[in-house]
Design a protein around this motif. Structure first.
Motif: not given
Length: 229
Positions: A171-193
């Motif tokens: 939820r916080q990542l979504r809020r940060l991206a919506d406010s202008g932050t560029t986010i790159v996450a290395a992940t195995h989390d299928a939910d994140a994809i």
């Protein structure tokens, strides 16, 4: 213009190639998941973007941004380091403060906000080495979020988190991206994809752009990277 562009990157560790001619664009103000098995170069990719690693060939362009936050995996942090949760999160303000300036009220408010948002209130005075893996992970994420960086790089951000904590992070990542932050996450989390805006599959050498997931080839990726992830 992408927020981050890797152009024909070649990189190796001790003569073992990780990337060969890798080209990827990361869009601004969006969340991008980087996936692939252990050894395909996910953490290496984050290190190249952060400037901690230098490519042997090719260029990394971050559009003039010099404020880049990187949250490493929790097992890369020395557990015996005598520092509290509050101090760990406050370290996220050091780049803006410099060596001489003391934290102002705004800095303290930002630290307090992220401690509260990530459920660390009762752990403020605990040493980082005394925390569980999930608690330590949340402290490191709070530190990265407190930097208020234009580019936020995350290495397995939800690893070790329970479902509620992972939901809070998403939820916080979504809020940060919506406010202008560029986010790159290395992940195995299928939910994140499924929840992120974009997806780069390093093992397949393919970049999926946007919700319709149309693939674009990213160039050569050598997955023989040993223990690098």
């Amino acid at each position: 213009m992408p927020a981050i562009r890797l152009n024909r990157i070649t990189f190796s560790y001790n003569r073992t190639e990780v990337f060969t001619g890798l080209t990827i664009d990361f869009p601004e103000s969006a969340c991008t998941a980087v996936t692939g098995p252990n050894g395909c170069g996910k953490s290496t990719l984050l290190g190249l973007i952060a400037g901690l690693l230098r490519p042997h060939h090719g260029t990394v362009d971050v559009a003039g941004v010099d404020n880049i936050a990187l949250a490493v995996q929790r097992d890369q942090v020395e557990q015996t380091f005598p520092i509290t949760v509050s101090e760990v999160v406050a370290m996220g303000r050091w780049r803006r403060l410099g060596l001489l300036r003391r934290p102002a009220r705004d800095d303290r408010d930002i630290v307090d906000y992220w401690i509260t948002e990530l459920g660390l209130d009762k752990l403020r005075s605990r040493r980082i080495g005394d925390l569980s893996g999930g608690q330590r992970q949340r402290a490191l994420l709070a530190q990265a979020f407190a930097q208020q960086a234009a580019i936020l790089l995350l290495d397995e951000p939800t690893a070790g988190l329970d479902a509620d904590s992972a939901e809070t992070v998403h939820r916080q990542l979504r809020r940060l991206a919506d406010s202008g932050t560029t986010i790159v996450a290395a992940t195995h989390d299928a939910d994140a994809i499924t929840r992120f805006d974009h997806h780069v599959d390093l093992a397949a050498g393919v970049q999926y752009v946007g919700p319709e997931q149309h693939p674009c080839h990213t160039g050569g990726v050598n997955t023989r990277a040993g223990s690098q992830t």
